[in-house]
Design an enzyme around this catalytic site. Structure first.
Site, PDB file in Angstrom:
ATOM      1  N   TRP A 145       0.934  -1.083  -0.085  1.00 58.27           N
ATOM      2  CA  TRP A 145       0.059   0.144  -0.090  1.00 58.27           C
ATOM      3  C   TRP A 145       0.880   1.424   0.060  1.00 58.27           C
ATOM      4  CZ3 TRP A 145      -1.660   3.067   4.731  1.00 58.27           C
ATOM      5  CH2 TRP A 145      -0.908   2.951   5.739  1.00 58.27           C
ATOM      6  N   ASP A 146       2.183   1.268   0.277  1.00 57.58           N
ATOM      7  CA  ASP A 146       3.049   2.158   0.139  1.00 57.58           C
ATOM      8  C   ASP A 146       2.950   3.000  -0.963  1.00 57.58           C
ATOM      9  OD1 ASP A 146       3.790   0.035   1.967  1.00 57.58           O
ATOM     10  OD2 ASP A 146       5.903   0.613   1.994  1.00 57.58           O
ATOM     11  N   GLU A 192       0.919  -1.832  13.144  1.00 54.52           N
ATOM     12  CA  GLU A 192       0.982  -3.355  13.078  1.00 54.52           C
ATOM     13  C   GLU A 192       1.556  -3.886  14.472  1.00 54.52           C
ATOM     14  OE1 GLU A 192       3.541  -4.080   9.981  1.00 54.52           O
ATOM     15  OE2 GLU A 192       2.012  -4.261   8.502  1.00 54.52           O
ATOM     16  N   LYS A 218       3.161   1.729  16.323  1.00 50.80           N
ATOM     17  CA  LYS A 218       4.364   1.724  15.160  1.00 50.80           C
ATOM     18  C   LYS A 218       4.306   2.829  14.312  1.00 50.80           C
ATOM     19  CE  LYS A 218       6.099  -1.590  11.793  1.00 50.80           C
ATOM     20  NZ  LYS A 218       5.776  -2.628  10.997  1.00 50.80           N
ATOM     21  N   GLN A 219       3.260   3.187  13.727  1.00 49.74           N
ATOM     22  CA  GLN A 219       3.052   4.332  12.754  1.00 49.74           C
ATOM     23  C   GLN A 219       1.851   5.125  12.718  1.00 49.74           C
ATOM     24  OE1 GLN A 219       3.455   0.726  10.035  1.00 49.74           O
ATOM     25  NE2 GLN A 219       2.660   2.151   8.742  1.00 49.74           N
TER      26      GLN A 219
HETATM   27  C1  BGC Z   1       4.807  -1.207   7.589  1.00 51.99           C
HETATM   28  C2  BGC Z   1       3.889  -1.347   6.403  1.00 51.99           C
HETATM   29  C3  BGC Z   1       4.608  -1.207   5.078  1.00 51.99           C
HETATM   30  C4  BGC Z   1       5.754  -2.261   4.852  1.00 51.99           C
HETATM   31  C5  BGC Z   1       6.490  -1.971   3.991  1.00 51.99           C
HETATM   32  C6  BGC Z   1       6.023  -2.391   7.296  1.00 51.99           C
HETATM   33  O1  BGC Z   1       6.894  -2.145   8.157  1.00 51.99           O
HETATM   34  O2  BGC Z   1       4.176  -1.526   8.982  1.00 51.99           O
HETATM   35  O3  BGC Z   1       2.750  -0.330   6.626  1.00 51.99           O
HETATM   36  O4  BGC Z   1       3.581  -1.378   4.035  1.00 51.99           O
HETATM   37  O5  BGC Z   1       6.557  -1.978   6.095  1.00 51.99           O
HETATM   38  O6  BGC Z   1       7.120  -1.049   3.734  1.00 51.99           O
END
Ligand code: BGC
Length: 772
Positions: free
Chosen positions: A357-358, A487, A599-600
């Site tokens: 999804w990035d 996550e 985490k984000q």
């Molecule tokens: C992130 C995801 C991301 C993936 C690839 C993961 O660490 O939590 O949101 O899509 O890395 O960049």
């Protein structure tokens, strides 16, 4: 975190050789052209720790899944971008001893990534154990003009001995992926041929039959004279080389020009690969290295004209933003709508080179503003082409209708196999829908909806419709068992972000349907027919929109990340002992999951995406609550926080977040750059300048800018393409100037004032309070 790279506006510079940081440098100094690329491995042999990495976009391997406990619905394979033939290799032997920097005394080492002109160079003096010394200089490029071509100039100067230097340019296809699940090699040899000054090697993948032909040719000059010495041709399994023996004395200069072409069956018929490689190779060799370099410089000049960001008064920030832009432009160029952007680009193997999804959430905005709109459109069409596979994926998981796009994919099929991500991180569907909105809103290309966009929107809305259910006692629709962008929590109920994006997608789909019904009735009728869209479906979406459940905390006036979030013990990151961080390296997973640490961006990701629907105070309350408990352990996190912090006038926080995203790889913040660079988060860095400090938004088709100066820069300037015009926005402490670099007039709102800028015109706003 070790800062060992020199600060410079246009280059990344390493001034001494340290085997401990070699793998980090191999990632940082990577070069590519959107079609192929590779890590900054040495041309000559190197026996120290290294990840030899050469990657061809779109050439992948479905590596058999490896899990501890199989769950129904898991994909059979995890796609891996393939580590392919090493075409850069030139072995050097000095009186029979290999030149190997792991075994010599190295001095005057210098490695430079010239971002202005797109080259990687290196120089050093090496003393072998027996005291013989040589001085080496090399410069390498992956052509931005001839996508299949790479070229190297490698010179070697004996300093203190008479003897024999042996030069062996080669192609080595006996390559293994570092991330291979079962330690297998993925390539078989098809054919090869060695000639005294050239050679080729064709390999095919053990599954899927991707063929790659690599061809090389080289010229050797001794003291400026072309050498016609006899070469010994070596052919081994998946390997072709030519060895030339040279008698040398101190001061002799040996220069090797090595040209390589890499062509794949993605672009050429199987029977044509060798001819295609030879044709590309011969034309590059005829043009010569100097001409290739100047073509390269011109191509990069054009890229920088469209996408440069200039920062005055802070060289470290300047270098960082250019590094991010450089990596993005060499990772994806939008010319091939079958390609996408892996989280590590061509700099490593982690994440398998697959699409996440990035792309929609982070990369689309970058390409929308810095390149022709066809490029972002191609990224969208990539998902359109995967729609059937996304429908199959939903069926496989038991849904009667709709489409669930994969979390990780190469060809539209899901290939990730952690249940909490594969089955539960369904918010990706929302980002894919939002990218359609973003593209149409930014470009004004409403026709895209009828052509491709609406089909994707309808199928995603259908998925959401089936994924929620009505709870009578709440009189609301809820969504259970999901993982949000954070996550560090799995299987939660009513993740605010996911619920919000689901209902937003349905809203936008209904809007797009009404638009089409009014503006393109014939296409509307055709699509209703094709999609077998029923009135009861759209009515259901309206009902879900009206009755979607959102967890809230009235007392704090915030959206709750998920049901029960406030049952957690709330501890601020600033109150944690530093030895606990990063959590993902220091804590057990169990402890992470139970903690409040995020985490984000999660709720805040929603407030960024749907920023025009929430007032500043709502954003402030949520930011003030969530940011202090966020550990930013995803590279995608700091940029979203930087943008919101700018909007809220928290300039110090914005700057802190900007530094964290922009120098993430250069300073190895997360201690993982050796795996490759965080290519997709680099688009987030760009966003933090342009959407953050620059305040760029597009509202009702109108460009709006509200620049602020982070306070550490004398001035800064960025370029954006908007509906045919290219604007340069320059910001000092007191003044904002917008210059239209094209003939096409542009309309925009600067702060609250509306302007029309005629072709090649300039407007200036001064007297505004720019520094918050
Ligand atoms: C992130 C995801 C991301 C993936 C690839 C993961 O660490 O939590 O949101 O899509 O890395 O960049």
């Amino acid at each position: 975190m070790k800062q060992y790279l020199k600060i410079d506006e246009w280059s990344i510079i390493e001034e001494s050789f340290d085997p401990q940081t070699q793998e980090i440098s191999e990632s940082v100094f990577s070069i590519g052209n959107g079609y192929m690329g590779g890590r900054a491995n040495f041309e000559e042999q190197y026996s120290g720790r290294s990840l030899q990495g050469s990657y061809m976009a779109g050439v992948y391997y479905p590596d058999k899944t490896r899990v501890g406990w199989w769950k129904n619905g898991y994909p059979e394979y995890f796609a891996k971008v393939l580590n392919s033939t090493n075409w850069i290799g030139i072995n050097i032997d000095i009186d029979g001893t290999p030149l190997d920097l792991a075994k010599c005394t190295v001095s005057e080492f210098r490695r430079v990534l010239n971002m202005k002109e797109g080259t990687l160079s290196r120089s050093f003096t090496a003393a072998l154990e027996d005291g013989k010394e040589v001085k080496v200089e090399s410069i390498r490029m992956v052509s931005m003009v001839r996508q299949e071509i790479g070229a190297i100039r490698y010179s070697i100067l004996p300093l203190n001995f008479n003897g024999e230097i042996t030069v062996t340019p080669y192609l080595d296809g006996d390559i293994k992926n570092k991330d291979s699940n079962y330690d297998e090699k993925f390539w078989n040899e098809v054919e090869k041929k060695g000639e005294p000054d050239s050679g080729y090697l064709t390999l095919k993948t053990k599954k899927l039959d991707f063929h790659v032909t690599s061809a090389m040719a080289f010229d050797i000059l001794v003291n400026g004279e072309q050498l016609n010495a006899e070469a010994e041709v070596i052919e081994q399994e998946k390997y072709v080389a030519s060895t030339v023996h040279l008698s040398v004395k101190p001061g002799d200069q040996i220069v090797i020009y090595k040209y390589a072409a890499n062509v794949t069956s993605r672009n050429h018929g199987l029977g044509q690969l060798v001819d295609a490689a030879s044709a590309a190779l011969n034309s590059a060799r005829e043009a010569g290295f100097v001409a290739l370099l100047s073509e390269q410089a011109a191509a990069w000049r054009d890229k920088w004209k469209e996408s440069d960001i200039y920062i005055e008064g802070d060289v470290s920030a300047q270098q960082a933003i250019r590094f991010n832009i450089f990596q993005l432009n060499q990772t994806y160029n939008g010319e091939d709508d079958r390609l996408n952007i892996g989280p590590k680009g061509f700099t490593g193997e982690k994440y398998g080179g697959s699409t996440y999804w990035d792309t929609e959430a982070y990369c689309v905005p970058f390409y929308l503003s810095t390149a022709d709109s066809t490029i972002a459109r191609n990224l969208l069409i990539y998902r359109y082409k995967h729609l059937e596979k996304a429908k199959e994926n939903a069926r496989k998981l038991g849904f009667r209708k709709g489409a669930l796009y994969p979390m990780v994919t190469m060809n539209g099929e899901e290939c990730h196999n952690e249940w909490e991500i594969t089955f539960e991180e369904i918010h990706r569907n929302g980002a894919i829908a939002h990218a359609i909105y973003n593209y149409v809103n930014y470009t004004g290309d409403q026709a895209y909806l009828g052509q491709y966009g609406l089909e994707v929107l309808v199928e995603i809305s259908r998925f959401w419709e089936e994924r929620v259910h009505y709870v009578p006692h709440k009189e609301k629709y809820v969504m259970l068992g999901v993982t949000g962008p954070n996550e560090y929590e799995n299987n939660v109920n009513n993740n605010w972000y996911t619920n919000r994006m689901a209902s937003w997608t349905m809203e936008y789909t209904l809007e797009a349907l009404s638009y089409l019904q009014e503006q393109e009735p014939a296409r509307y009728a055709e699509l209703v027919d094709k999609l077998e869209l029923l009135e009861e479906e759209t009515a259901k979406w309206s009902e879900i929109i009206a009755k979607m459940y959102y967890p809230l905390d009235d007392e704090r006036g915030i959206f709750l990340q998920q049901d029960g979030f406030l049952d957690k013990e709330i501890i601020l990151v600033k109150d944690m002992l530093p030895e606990h961080l990063p959590l993902n390296q220091k804590w057990s997973w169990d402890r992470i999951l139970r903690s409040c640490f995020i985490k984000q961006a999660d709720v805040l990701q929603g407030l960024y995406f749907l920023g025009d629907r929430y007032d500043l105070e709502t954003k402030r309350r949520n930011f003030d609550f969530y940011e202090p408990i966020t550990v930013h352990e995803s590279s995608l996190s700091p940029c979203i926080h930087a943008i919101l912090a700018c909007e809220l006038g928290y300039m110090e926080k914005a700057y802190e977040m900007y530094l964290r995203t922009s120098r993430l790889d250069l300073d190895n913040y997360n201690n993982d750059t050796e795996d490759g660079c965080h290519s997709t988060s680099m688009a987030g860095t760009w966003m933090s300048v342009v959407h953050g400090f620059g305040g760029l938004r597009v509202e009702d088709g109108r460009l709006r800018l509200a620049p602020s100066n982070p306070g550490h820069w004398t001035s800064y300037a960025f370029k954006i393409m908007f509906r045919g015009s290219r604007l340069k926005v320059s910001v000092t402490d007191q003044q904002v100037t917008v210059t239209n670099e094209t003939e096409i007039p542009a309309a925009l709102t600067l702060y609250d004032q509306e302007y029309e800028i005629e072709g090649l015109g300039t407007i200036t706003a001064d007297g505004v309070s720019i520094t918050a």
